[in-house]
Design an enzyme around this catalytic site. Sequence first.
Site, PDB file in Angstrom:
ATOM      1  CE  LYS A   1      -3.821  -2.476   2.132  1.00 20.41           C
ATOM      2  NZ  LYS A   1      -4.619  -2.833   3.314  1.00 20.41           N
TER       3      LYS A   1
ATOM      4  CD  GLN B   1      -3.602  -4.362   6.430  1.00 16.07           C
ATOM      5  OE1 GLN B   1      -3.759  -3.328   5.784  1.00 16.07           O
ATOM      6  NE2 GLN B   1      -3.918  -5.540   5.951  1.00 16.07           N
TER       7      GLN B   1
ATOM      8  CG  ASP C   1      -9.904  -0.255   5.026  1.00 14.90           C
ATOM      9  OD1 ASP C   1      -9.698  -0.704   3.889  1.00 14.90           O
ATOM     10  OD2 ASP C   1      -9.269  -0.593   6.031  1.00 14.90           O
TER      11      ASP C   1
HETATM   12  N1  GUN Z   1      -6.785  -6.818   6.159  1.00 14.36           N
HETATM   13  C1  GUN Z   1      -7.018  -7.561   5.039  1.00 14.36           C
HETATM   14  N2  GUN Z   1      -7.633  -6.820   4.104  1.00 14.36           N
HETATM   15  C2  GUN Z   1      -7.812  -5.588   4.632  1.00 14.36           C
HETATM   16  C3  GUN Z   1      -8.391  -4.383   4.136  1.00 14.36           C
HETATM   17  O1  GUN Z   1      -8.894  -4.279   3.014  1.00 14.36           O
HETATM   18  N3  GUN Z   1      -8.363  -3.332   5.004  1.00 14.36           N
HETATM   19  C4  GUN Z   1      -7.836  -3.426   6.251  1.00 14.36           C
HETATM   20  N4  GUN Z   1      -7.871  -2.340   7.017  1.00 14.36           N
HETATM   21  N5  GUN Z   1      -7.294  -4.517   6.738  1.00 14.36           N
HETATM   22  C5  GUN Z   1      -7.286  -5.593   5.931  1.00 14.36           C
END
Ligand code: GUN
Length: 296
Positions: free
Chosen positions: A54, A98, A121
Amino acid sequence: MTAQIIDGKLRAAALTTRVTVEVAALKRDHGLTPGLAVVLVGDDPASQIYVRSKGEQSRAAGMHSVTHRLPAATTQADLIALVRQLNADPAIHGVLVQLPLPKHIDDKQVIAAIDPAKDVDGLTIANAGRLASGLPALTPCTPLGCMILLRDTLGDLTGKRALVIGRSVLVGRPIAQLLLQADCTVTVAHSKTRDLPDVCGEAEILVAAIGRPRFVQGAWIRPGAAVIDVGVNRVPFDDPAAAAAGKTKVVGDVAFKAASKVAGWITPVPGGVGLMTVACLLQNTVAAAKAIAGLS
Ligand code: GUN
């Protein structure tokens, strides 16, 4: 029949290029640099890989990008304090914490602290509620990616029978909402669903988001269906010697080989949905930056 492979890599690259062009235009025309903050708590190996990706991809797209790596022992209060600091930072337009978080932290309370305008998100109750109400919302990235792949593959989704297996807040629930908005007839199956193979047999669109390796069998799939595999499961290598040496690989929630003999279209794992998730995160961050700046 052999299914056509839905190429998430190609589609994600196209989307990322579009976002990169838009970021350059926002800088040039409005002096606006979209900013993304990603917060990782602890040292979950999969999360570390996602978070690095990311950061790298948002920087490559020309964005301002910060990654906060906090120790596993971080308190909930300290994490929420960081989220509030990022909410207040004018250089940041997207805040992503995350998941999963360490067990001593209540992820619902942390997510609730994120400013809905910066919730790239789409996990706050404000955005989830807007999505469920059919209002414009910041929408979770993996479901957005799945919808792009489905629209590219099938065109108009009106009236299609869609099955989502899994009811998570991150994937199952929001994708069910998006499929409903696209005028599909939507079924959500989960661990308590009876007669799942029969339910699968009805589905023209099958989205597997369960988190169990190769759970969906080829024989369950309706011939010609579009199969979107959201699973990311680490399993030992098929070759016993390699498995004994501790080698692992990533597989989806669908038994790919058998499924690809029945389905019309299928996403591979890796190389399918996963790559779309980060591209959609970049897109959401640009959308949030524009909305905050009053440009949308
Ligand atoms: N963990 C796995 N996929 C995601 C996601 O799309 N967003 C977040 N915040 N954590 C994750």
